[in-house]
Design a protein around this motif. Structure first.
Motif, mmCIF file in Angstrom:
data_model
loop_
_atom_site.group_PDB
_atom_site.id
_atom_site.type_symbol
_atom_site.label_atom_id
_atom_site.label_comp_id
_atom_site.label_asym_id
_atom_site.label_seq_id
_atom_site.Cartn_x
_atom_site.Cartn_y
_atom_site.Cartn_z
ATOM 1 N N PRO A 1 -3.590 20.155 -14.054
ATOM 2 C CA PRO A 1 -4.332 21.348 -14.466
ATOM 3 C C PRO A 1 -4.999 22.076 -13.303
ATOM 4 N N ALA A 2 -5.137 21.427 -12.167
ATOM 5 C CA ALA A 2 -5.802 22.054 -11.028
ATOM 6 C C ALA A 2 -4.820 22.804 -10.131
ATOM 7 N N CYS A 3 -3.733 22.134 -9.703
ATOM 8 C CA CYS A 3 -2.814 22.764 -8.743
ATOM 9 C C CYS A 3 -1.482 23.168 -9.357
ATOM 10 N N LYS A 4 -1.262 22.817 -10.641
ATOM 11 C CA LYS A 4 -0.060 23.199 -11.398
ATOM 12 C C LYS A 4 1.218 22.505 -10.914
ATOM 13 N N GLU A 5 1.089 21.420 -10.128
ATOM 14 C CA GLU A 5 2.254 20.668 -9.674
ATOM 15 C C GLU A 5 2.658 19.650 -10.735
ATOM 16 N N PHE B 214 0.182 29.160 -16.741
ATOM 17 C CA PHE B 214 1.295 29.741 -15.988
ATOM 18 C C PHE B 214 1.277 31.273 -16.042
ATOM 19 N N PHE B 215 0.740 31.840 -17.126
ATOM 20 C CA PHE B 215 0.875 33.270 -17.369
ATOM 21 C C PHE B 215 -0.434 34.060 -17.323
ATOM 22 N N CYS C 93 -2.883 17.212 -5.153
ATOM 23 C CA CYS C 93 -4.200 17.763 -4.776
ATOM 24 C C CYS C 93 -5.339 16.751 -4.899
ATOM 25 N N GLY C 94 -5.073 15.583 -5.522
ATOM 26 C CA GLY C 94 -6.093 14.548 -5.645
ATOM 27 C C GLY C 94 -7.018 14.687 -6.837
ATOM 28 N N GLN C 95 -6.805 15.695 -7.686
ATOM 29 C CA GLN C 95 -7.652 15.923 -8.858
ATOM 30 C C GLN C 95 -7.589 14.720 -9.801
ATOM 31 N N ALA C 96 -8.754 14.215 -10.239
ATOM 32 C CA ALA C 96 -8.789 13.172 -11.266
ATOM 33 C C ALA C 96 -8.321 13.786 -12.586
ATOM 34 N N LEU C 97 -7.431 13.100 -13.275
ATOM 35 C CA LEU C 97 -6.874 13.635 -14.516
ATOM 36 C C LEU C 97 -7.675 13.167 -15.725
ATOM 37 N N LEU C 98 -7.828 14.059 -16.669
ATOM 38 C CA LEU C 98 -8.474 13.757 -17.937
ATOM 39 C C LEU C 98 -7.501 14.106 -19.058
ATOM 40 N N PHE C 99 -7.539 13.321 -20.143
ATOM 41 C CA PHE C 99 -6.644 13.529 -21.267
ATOM 42 C C PHE C 99 -7.459 13.713 -22.541
ATOM 43 N N CYS C 100 -6.976 14.577 -23.434
ATOM 44 C CA CYS C 100 -7.648 14.799 -24.700
ATOM 45 C C CYS C 100 -7.499 13.557 -25.568
ATOM 46 N N ASN C 101 -8.614 13.094 -26.154
ATOM 47 C CA ASN C 101 -8.545 11.906 -27.004
ATOM 48 C C ASN C 101 -7.954 12.200 -28.375
ATOM 49 N N CYS D 119 -5.329 15.146 -28.945
ATOM 50 C CA CYS D 119 -3.941 15.619 -28.859
ATOM 51 C C CYS D 119 -3.190 15.067 -27.655
ATOM 52 N N GLY D 120 -3.889 14.437 -26.701
ATOM 53 C CA GLY D 120 -3.234 13.797 -25.566
ATOM 54 C C GLY D 120 -2.908 14.709 -24.398
ATOM 55 N N ARG D 121 -3.214 15.979 -24.477
ATOM 56 C CA ARG D 121 -2.887 16.904 -23.391
ATOM 57 C C ARG D 121 -3.800 16.663 -22.192
ATOM 58 N N VAL D 122 -3.282 16.947 -20.999
ATOM 59 C CA VAL D 122 -4.053 16.806 -19.777
ATOM 60 C C VAL D 122 -4.846 18.102 -19.561
ATOM 61 N N GLY D 123 -6.049 17.970 -18.994
ATOM 62 C CA GLY D 123 -6.863 19.151 -18.760
ATOM 63 C C GLY D 123 -8.086 18.855 -17.917
ATOM 64 N N LEU D 124 -8.947 19.838 -17.811
ATOM 65 C CA LEU D 124 -10.190 19.734 -17.065
ATOM 66 C C LEU D 124 -11.352 20.011 -18.009
ATOM 67 N N GLY D 125 -12.534 19.577 -17.652
ATOM 68 C CA GLY D 125 -13.718 19.860 -18.455
ATOM 69 C C GLY D 125 -14.001 18.787 -19.487
ATOM 70 N N ARG D 126 -15.008 19.035 -20.323
ATOM 71 C CA ARG D 126 -15.434 18.046 -21.326
ATOM 72 C C ARG D 126 -14.636 18.142 -22.610
ATOM 73 N N ARG D 127 -14.113 19.330 -22.938
ATOM 74 C CA ARG D 127 -13.404 19.561 -24.196
ATOM 75 C C ARG D 127 -12.003 20.101 -23.921
ATOM 76 N N CYS D 128 -11.061 19.722 -24.777
ATOM 77 C CA CYS D 128 -9.682 20.200 -24.695
ATOM 78 C C CYS D 128 -9.641 21.679 -25.073
#
Length: 185
Positions: free
Chosen positions: A5-9, A119-120, A21-29, A31-40
């Motif tokens: 979610p940070a560098c789009k790689e 992406f858009f 990029c070294g970003q720590a990954l977080l997953f929604c509890n 739906c399972g999607r990867v993202g940043l922040g506290r909420r999906c």
């Protein structure tokens, strides 16, 4: 594969950190999607670390855990790693814009809605809700224009709004002014 979610790689599904990029990954509890922040941003669920996610999956039944671990790709994948029901994997790619989308059945493509907004969001000619991807067992992967301002094309042929167009391997899907190579496996 998942998209950082940070560098789009594109990175491995079982990653805890992006190897680019070294970003720590977080997953929604939920739906399972990867993202940043506290909420999906997709469903509003809480974002958790991969360790918390794995602990939750181990507490669930094996079939639920197998399904949950593959939600981020948008595919219902069996324990063998193959798509269930013979649904082929659709990838939309534009290497010059660093876009590589693994399609989800029913997903919206748009600048403001859907799972591919990252992406858009900087593509001014792409509508907020531009098109929709669908898988139909009898005809395969299809795209539908959702009354976009700047149109959707397959191989330079303009689509009529709300009319499904079948996608074939090697086609060029154009979302406004963004060309995407269709890869079906």
């Amino acid at each position: 594969m998942i998209i950082c979610p940070a560098c789009k790689e594109e990175i491995e599904d079982d990653s805890h950190y992006c190897d680019q990029c070294g970003q720590a990954l977080l997953f929604c509890n939920q739906c399972g999607r990867v993202g940043l922040g506290r909420r999906c941003t997709h469903c509003g669920g809480l974002m958790v670390s991969p360790d918390d996610r794995q602990a939750k999956q181990q507490a669930e039944s094996p079939s639920v855990a197998a399904f949950s671990s593959n939600i981020s790709t948008g595919m219902d994948v069996s324990q063998t790693g193959l798509p269930r029901g013979g649904m082929p994997v659709l990838t939309l790619a534009n290497d010059s814009l660093n876009i590589r989308i693994v399609a989800m059945n029913g997903a919206i493509i748009g600048r403001r809605k859907g799972p591919y907004t990252h992406f858009f969001e900087q593509q001014a000619y792409v509508s907020g809700v531009h098109a929709q991807l669908k898988y139909k067992p009898n005809s395969g992967w299809c795209v539908t224009d959702k009354h976009s301002s700047n149109g959707t094309k397959v191989n330079q042929r303009a689509l009529q709004p709300d009319v499904d167009m079948t996608l074939n391997n090697g086609d060029i899907l154009t979302i406004a002014n963004v060309n995407l190579q269709v890869i079906i496996r």
